[in-house]
Design an enzyme around this catalytic site. Structure first.
Site, PDB file in Angstrom:
ATOM      1  N   GLY A   1       1.077  -1.319  -0.033  1.00 48.40           N
ATOM      2  CA  GLY A   1       0.237  -0.204  -0.388  1.00 48.40           C
ATOM      3  C   GLY A   1       0.636   1.575   0.120  1.00 48.40           C
TER       4      GLY A   1
ATOM      5  N   ASP B   1      13.151 -10.457  -0.513  1.00 48.48           N
ATOM      6  CA  ASP B   1      12.430  -9.728  -1.493  1.00 48.48           C
ATOM      7  C   ASP B   1      13.460  -8.546  -1.673  1.00 48.48           C
ATOM      8  OD1 ASP B   1      10.990  -8.872  -3.982  1.00 48.48           O
ATOM      9  OD2 ASP B   1       9.781  -7.992  -2.691  1.00 48.48           O
TER      10      ASP B   1
END
Length: 421
Positions: free
Chosen positions: A108, A221
């Site tokens: 987000g 990641d």
């Protein structure tokens, strides 16, 4: 002749009988005509009642799920991390104004905020459209709240209120590494000493995750946009939503849920879903080569050069043309060749196709700080990846990635296969 009263009464009764029969038939016919209307109204009322009951049931179920998620998160927050009021965060970010928005990732948007005391914060707010949810939120809170290292971003608190889920971090004014690294006006600020310091800082942060913390953690990641820079350009690894904790005896894990970013994922993870600490080592090697060259190992590079950055790096190394691989902003004499070649060599060893050939982070860090380069093994050819989609540049302050059941990245680029040359 005068009729008797009896006959007169009998005739009157006979005259009124047909009229009564007609009236009775008329009433019966009207009753039959009103029945379909009554049945239709009853059916509509029943259907409306059922729809209302289903709506109420779903509403209660949805709220119950949300309450369960919030209750699961609150005990963790209360015991491990300070909980901040929503009103406090809204005031700090000017009610999440666009002017305070730093960027957006798969989790987000991220906002800059200023607390009453003047302290700056970065607020990561879970989007309603985000593919990440309570599990990723909880995962990041669990991990980063327990980890303390100068090269990991510091989590200050969280907020779980009114269906909002937010993480509050220390604010890092220089944002992410990719905002400096890839063809921007700020690239000139990255001199050799700064680049070397960033490489060593990332290595130390990963070493802490893999070996020095009481939890053994694989980040999964690691990339330039997930390395944030403080006001002194010290690197801090961020975004632990995809990280996994390993038990001491576990070496690798096979998962069907592959997440990550094109160009940084190790081949065994991208193709088979197998990840380990060596998957992070591969991502680190890619980062080292990107920092040295100032180029992104992504689909745009493949479109321009017909092969990946790591393949170019291996080619220049084999042809003894390493100087041509270095960032053009680093002029001759602006860096130590011995130090640069040592980083180059270590980076190539980290991106080898076989996980067994890649060094551990402790070995990689030793390579980077040691003066002994003659004992290092020769790097093997890195893997080949096939491009499948066009790349879209991610934002500079992402704090997040997308998650799918397929291999996917925030740049909408996926890895599909490995092909021999």
């Amino acid at each position: 002749m005068v009729e008797s009263p009896y006959r007169l009464r009998h005739r009157r009764l006979m005259d009124t009988a047909p009229a009564a029969a007609i009236s009775s038939d008329s009433g019966h016919s009207g009753s039959n005509g009103g029945m379909p209307i009554m049945v239709s109204i009853l059916v509509v009322v029943i259907i409306c009642t059922l729809c209302y009951c289903v709506y109420c049931w779903r509403w209660r179920k949805r709220n119950a799920v949300k309450r369960t998620e919030i209750e699961r998160l609150r005990p963790l927050s209360n015991s491990d991390l300070p909980v901040m009021d929503l009103s406090l965060i809204q005031a700090a970010t000017n009610n999440f104004s666009k002017d305070n928005k730093l960027g957006e990732g798969g989790f987000g948007p991220v906002y800059r905020g200023v607390l009453d005391g003047g302290s700056e914060i970065a607020v990561k707010r879970l989007s309603a459209r985000s593919r990440q949810g309570a599990e990723e939120f909880r995962n990041e809170v669990e991990l980063i709240a327990k980890l303390q290292h100068r090269n990991l971003v510091r989590l200050l608190g969280c907020c779980v209120e009114n269906d909002e889920k937010m993480l509050v971090y220390e604010y890092l004014p220089n944002r992410s590494l990719d905002a400096f690294l890839f063809g921007t006006a700020r690239t000139a600020h990255l001199d050799w000493r700064m680049r070397q310091s960033i490489i060593l800082g990332i290595a130390r942060g990963l070493l802490y995750l893999h070996e020095d913390s009481y939890l053994k953690i694989v980040h999964r990641d690691l990339k330039a946009s997930n390395v944030l820079l403080d006001n002194k350009m010290n690197p801090k690894i961020s975004d632990f939503g995809m990280a996994k904790i390993f038990e001491d005896e576990v070496i690798e894990v096979n998962t069907g849920h592959v997440v990550g970013t094109y160009g940084y994922m190790a081949p065994e993870y991208a193709m088979e879903g197998v990840f380990s600490v060596k998957s992070d080592v591969f991502s680190f090697g890619v980062l080292v080569l990107e920092i040295l060259s100032g180029q992104r190992n992504g689909a745009m590079y493949m479109q321009e050069h017909q092969h990946t950055l790591i393949q170019d790096a291996w080619k220049f190394w084999n042809e003894d043309r390493a100087a041509e691989f270095m960032d053009a902003s680093l002029e001759d004499g602006a860096y130590s060749k011995d130090e640069a070649w040592r980083c180059y060599h270590a980076g190539l060893l980290c991106v080898q196709e076989s996980p067994e050939l890649r060094p551990t982070m402790s070995s990689a860090l030793l390579m980077l700080i040691s003066d002994q380069t003659t004992s290092l093994p020769s790097p093997q050819r890195p893997p080949l990846f096939a491009r499948t989609k066009k790349a879209v540049s991610p934002s500079g302050y992402s704090f997040g990635t997308e998650t799918t059941s397929k291999t996917q990245s925030v740049n909408d680029v996926s890895i599909t296969m490995i092909q021999p040359r």
